[in-house]
Design a protein around this motif. Sequence first.
Motif, PDB file in Angstrom:
ATOM      1  N   ARG A   1     -27.939 -36.672 -10.090  1.00  0.00           N
ATOM      2  CA  ARG A   1     -26.675 -36.210  -9.514  1.00  0.00           C
ATOM      3  C   ARG A   1     -26.883 -35.823  -8.054  1.00  0.00           C
ATOM      4  O   ARG A   1     -27.940 -35.323  -7.661  1.00  0.00           O
ATOM      5  CB  ARG A   1     -26.139 -35.004 -10.288  1.00  0.00           C
ATOM      6  CG  ARG A   1     -25.732 -35.310 -11.714  1.00  0.00           C
ATOM      7  CD  ARG A   1     -25.035 -34.106 -12.342  1.00  0.00           C
ATOM      8  NE  ARG A   1     -25.923 -32.957 -12.404  1.00  0.00           N
ATOM      9  CZ  ARG A   1     -26.660 -32.634 -13.461  1.00  0.00           C
ATOM     10  NH1 ARG A   1     -26.626 -33.391 -14.539  1.00  0.00           N
ATOM     11  NH2 ARG A   1     -27.416 -31.556 -13.455  1.00  0.00           N
TER      12      ARG A   1
ATOM     13  N   VAL B   1     -12.898 -31.121  -4.903  1.00  0.00           N
ATOM     14  CA  VAL B   1     -13.010 -31.985  -6.075  1.00  0.00           C
ATOM     15  C   VAL B   1     -12.450 -33.372  -5.768  1.00  0.00           C
ATOM     16  O   VAL B   1     -13.021 -34.396  -6.178  1.00  0.00           O
ATOM     17  CB  VAL B   1     -12.300 -31.343  -7.281  1.00  0.00           C
ATOM     18  CG1 VAL B   1     -12.225 -32.311  -8.457  1.00  0.00           C
ATOM     19  CG2 VAL B   1     -13.023 -30.068  -7.693  1.00  0.00           C
ATOM     20  N   ALA B   2     -11.363 -33.426  -5.007  1.00  0.00           N
ATOM     21  CA  ALA B   2     -10.771 -34.722  -4.650  1.00  0.00           C
ATOM     22  C   ALA B   2     -11.713 -35.529  -3.771  1.00  0.00           C
ATOM     23  O   ALA B   2     -11.832 -36.753  -3.926  1.00  0.00           O
ATOM     24  CB  ALA B   2      -9.432 -34.499  -3.942  1.00  0.00           C
TER      25      ALA B   2
ATOM     26  N   LYS C   1     -14.564 -36.889  -5.908  1.00  0.00           N
ATOM     27  CA  LYS C   1     -14.083 -37.991  -6.756  1.00  0.00           C
ATOM     28  C   LYS C   1     -13.882 -39.262  -5.933  1.00  0.00           C
ATOM     29  O   LYS C   1     -14.300 -40.354  -6.341  1.00  0.00           O
ATOM     30  CB  LYS C   1     -12.778 -37.582  -7.431  1.00  0.00           C
ATOM     31  CG  LYS C   1     -12.215 -38.647  -8.367  1.00  0.00           C
ATOM     32  CD  LYS C   1     -10.936 -38.176  -9.057  1.00  0.00           C
ATOM     33  CE  LYS C   1     -10.390 -39.244  -9.999  1.00  0.00           C
ATOM     34  NZ  LYS C   1      -9.149 -38.797 -10.682  1.00  0.00           N
TER      35      LYS C   1
ATOM     36  N   ASP D   1     -21.162 -35.935  -7.099  1.00  0.00           N
ATOM     37  CA  ASP D   1     -21.166 -35.205  -8.362  1.00  0.00           C
ATOM     38  C   ASP D   1     -20.889 -33.708  -8.278  1.00  0.00           C
ATOM     39  O   ASP D   1     -21.137 -32.993  -9.256  1.00  0.00           O
ATOM     40  CB  ASP D   1     -22.521 -35.417  -9.044  1.00  0.00           C
ATOM     41  CG  ASP D   1     -22.846 -36.887  -9.175  1.00  0.00           C
ATOM     42  OD1 ASP D   1     -22.174 -37.564  -9.962  1.00  0.00           O
ATOM     43  OD2 ASP D   1     -23.743 -37.372  -8.455  1.00  0.00           O
TER      44      ASP D   1
ATOM     45  N   LEU E   1     -11.962 -27.236 -12.120  1.00  0.00           N
ATOM     46  CA  LEU E   1     -11.467 -28.528 -11.647  1.00  0.00           C
ATOM     47  C   LEU E   1     -12.592 -29.562 -11.597  1.00  0.00           C
ATOM     48  O   LEU E   1     -12.385 -30.738 -11.924  1.00  0.00           O
ATOM     49  CB  LEU E   1     -10.839 -28.365 -10.261  1.00  0.00           C
ATOM     50  CG  LEU E   1      -9.579 -27.484 -10.180  1.00  0.00           C
ATOM     51  CD1 LEU E   1      -9.170 -27.285  -8.718  1.00  0.00           C
ATOM     52  CD2 LEU E   1      -8.438 -28.105 -10.973  1.00  0.00           C
ATOM     53  N   ALA E   2     -13.773 -29.123 -11.170  1.00  0.00           N
ATOM     54  CA  ALA E   2     -14.915 -30.034 -11.083  1.00  0.00           C
ATOM     55  C   ALA E   2     -15.311 -30.536 -12.468  1.00  0.00           C
ATOM     56  O   ALA E   2     -15.591 -31.729 -12.655  1.00  0.00           O
ATOM     57  CB  ALA E   2     -16.088 -29.337 -10.403  1.00  0.00           C
TER      58      ALA E   2
ATOM     59  N   ALA F   1     -13.565 -31.038 -15.022  1.00  0.00           N
ATOM     60  CA  ALA F   1     -12.611 -32.039 -15.515  1.00  0.00           C
ATOM     61  C   ALA F   1     -12.923 -33.429 -14.965  1.00  0.00           C
ATOM     62  O   ALA F   1     -12.510 -34.440 -15.546  1.00  0.00           O
ATOM     63  CB  ALA F   1     -11.189 -31.628 -15.148  1.00  0.00           C
ATOM     64  N   GLU F   2     -13.653 -33.498 -13.844  1.00  0.00           N
ATOM     65  CA  GLU F   2     -14.021 -34.780 -13.238  1.00  0.00           C
ATOM     66  C   GLU F   2     -15.505 -35.090 -13.416  1.00  0.00           C
ATOM     67  O   GLU F   2     -16.034 -35.992 -12.762  1.00  0.00           O
ATOM     68  CB  GLU F   2     -13.688 -34.758 -11.740  1.00  0.00           C
ATOM     69  CG  GLU F   2     -12.212 -34.566 -11.441  1.00  0.00           C
ATOM     70  CD  GLU F   2     -11.363 -35.731 -11.904  1.00  0.00           C
ATOM     71  OE1 GLU F   2     -11.919 -36.808 -12.196  1.00  0.00           O
ATOM     72  OE2 GLU F   2     -10.126 -35.566 -11.987  1.00  0.00           O
ATOM     73  N   GLY F   3     -16.184 -34.310 -14.280  1.00  0.00           N
ATOM     74  CA  GLY F   3     -17.612 -34.545 -14.497  1.00  0.00           C
ATOM     75  C   GLY F   3     -18.484 -34.072 -13.346  1.00  0.00           C
ATOM     76  O   GLY F   3     -19.616 -34.539 -13.198  1.00  0.00           O
ATOM     77  N   GLN F   4     -17.969 -33.147 -12.539  1.00  0.00           N
ATOM     78  CA  GLN F   4     -18.720 -32.632 -11.393  1.00  0.00           C
ATOM     79  C   GLN F   4     -19.300 -31.255 -11.709  1.00  0.00           C
ATOM     80  O   GLN F   4     -18.918 -30.609 -12.678  1.00  0.00           O
ATOM     81  CB  GLN F   4     -17.806 -32.549 -10.169  1.00  0.00           C
ATOM     82  CG  GLN F   4     -17.171 -33.865  -9.753  1.00  0.00           C
ATOM     83  CD  GLN F   4     -16.094 -33.677  -8.700  1.00  0.00           C
ATOM     84  OE1 GLN F   4     -16.037 -32.650  -8.016  1.00  0.00           O
ATOM     85  NE2 GLN F   4     -15.222 -34.666  -8.566  1.00  0.00           N
TER      86      GLN F   4
END
Length: 679
Positions: free
Chosen positions: A173, A211-212, A215, A220, A249-250, A252-255
């Motif tokens: 990552r 987070v955006a 993504k 990561d 929020l992270a 939710a995006e796998g971060q």
Amino acid sequence: MNPTRRTLLIAGAGAALLPALPALPATAAPATGPGPSGALATPLQPYASYWYPDSLPAGTPGTGITWRGLKTWRATDDPDLAFNASRVPLAPRFTPVPANTTARGDQARIQSLVSFGPTSANPSQGAATADYYAPTHWSYFDELVFWGGSSGEGLILAPNAPIVDAAHRHGVRVLGNVFLPPAAYGGQLQWTRDLVQKDTTGRFPLAAQLVAVAKAYGFDGWFVNAETGGGDTALATATQGFLRELKTLAAAEGQRVTWYDSMTTSGSVSWQGALNTRNEPFFQAADDMFLDFRWSASSLVSSGNRAQQLGRSRYELWAGVDVESNGSNTSVNWDAIVPRTSAHLTSLGFYRPEWTRNHLPANARAPKDFHAADTRFWSGRSLDPARPDTADPWRAPAVVVADRSTVTSVPFASAFNTGHGLRWYEDGRITSDRPWNHLGLQDRLPSRQWVVRTSGQRPAVAFDFADAWRGGSSVLVEGTLTAPVTLDLYATRLPIGPESVVDLTARTETGGVTVELAVATAEPTAPGAAPPYTYIPVASAGGWQTVATRLAGLTGTIRALGVRLTPTGTGPVRWRLGALAVRDTPAAAPAAPTGARVVAASGGDLRLGWDAAPGTVRHYAVHRVLPDGTRRFLGGTCQLAWFAGGLTPEAGETAARFEVRSVGELYSSSAPAVVTHTW
């Protein structure tokens, strides 16, 4: 940590990464000064992205620096996104039986904070120099932090796409960096307040923006380092709320989110070197925490225990080890972190392991010099993870943590390309004589550099840049062989089918050897034991030769893959390994990209773009076709865009012709997508 070492930290985060503080406006001009390779930058040259949270300093811009606020960033308005977005997904990893009896697979992990270049003017897709930090020991990394940021350029850094592509290929990552510097290095408390500001609904807009960005750019998560002093309890509380929302929020995006041990619950900056009541709420709001270097043996014991009392793993704490100044010569109380005879206390966080490059004099930073220092850092003084030197004062990662591998599916191929080189080779021929770096072109590399099994004299094994089959490097075995030598190459989980074939590309330059493929279909019997290899003869000759070897009689799964060399004489041997592939069917040409076009042009500087080819593509290769019909390699990338700078017309040429090809996993190339540019 004592004050001297803290001074070194600030100097490293400040002097190295915080240039003299120029004043820049919000709309600074594009870079036109020299870039990292010494070449003149141009308005079309894309760079890695960096931002302030929101407000910008007053003043005038320094050359080549652009000030931007992250709050107003939108992916749809990002002109460099195509150059900066990683396209290689994070590969799953497995942990094979360790190469030695001391490495552990279920305890300490390693996070590395690495500065690959300056904050500004850091090219998005490599540069025309081989002098670059090109990690090859990814199997010991768990996370890489793209370290950097400065008050004079920007504080929030998104990693270059090639770095993310290389790391993801090895299952590592990559985190971007949020650096709020000390006031002594230009830090302003307003930037911390900007980062944790709320909107009218009570949400943290910059958390969503971070987070955006991750993504859109394909990395990561974030490393958050708030070192600007002068805050209060209200600011600390707001920062904790920001972290909690960022983590939610992270996730939710796998971060992921790492917090650096800096700000405390009072809002002041006070590095604890421990997990305690003053920083526990920040740890609880994040996925893990990097402990400042002032830790002690007792503070790591208490920190690990406290983490477990909170229902967390002690290995979610990275005990910082500052190697920026002395690298593998650094004195470390290893037993306080990773004792030999009991469970590891915490995980391990290396600050600036690119020392392996940076400590070398500028006139002796050839790739081979860097890789020699890097192997000593990661593998230890013996240079062999299977034979650790127990008297080595540097407790190398290879003797502490078990290596991991991502080689799990067929077809698999590697040309042992490290992601930089003195020239570019295709099928053993030079197609570009320019030095280069581009980590996105790095192959999946051997996870144990270098395990050599022999009852006789051990030869030297290293990446070599004097010749290659494809890319910029190959593996050179050199020395007097007094007994058969087996070189472990890959721990794998490759299914064997009825048509399975291993292609080995190699050449013997000096001396004589017989070559055998080493294939193990079972694990070693215990840590440190050799894989139970079956040896299959491979024809060898003087020049580059690719030999396809059927795995007749073998079934199940390939667990380890290597080569055995047996001397046929008494003199020195130089044997070069150029490529290795495992396949079930012959290499088929991938589909070609479509829509190749010149996106923008300025003199001899071009931005090329194309649309993705269907199916699996290893990377895209860009060539220029010269008037005599020969092809010159310009570059390769995993992205759907390429910057070509400093081009000039050839004699009598009215239009330049470029070809973009898809390159498959077995290095087969598609038909070209052609684009021309009229001079």
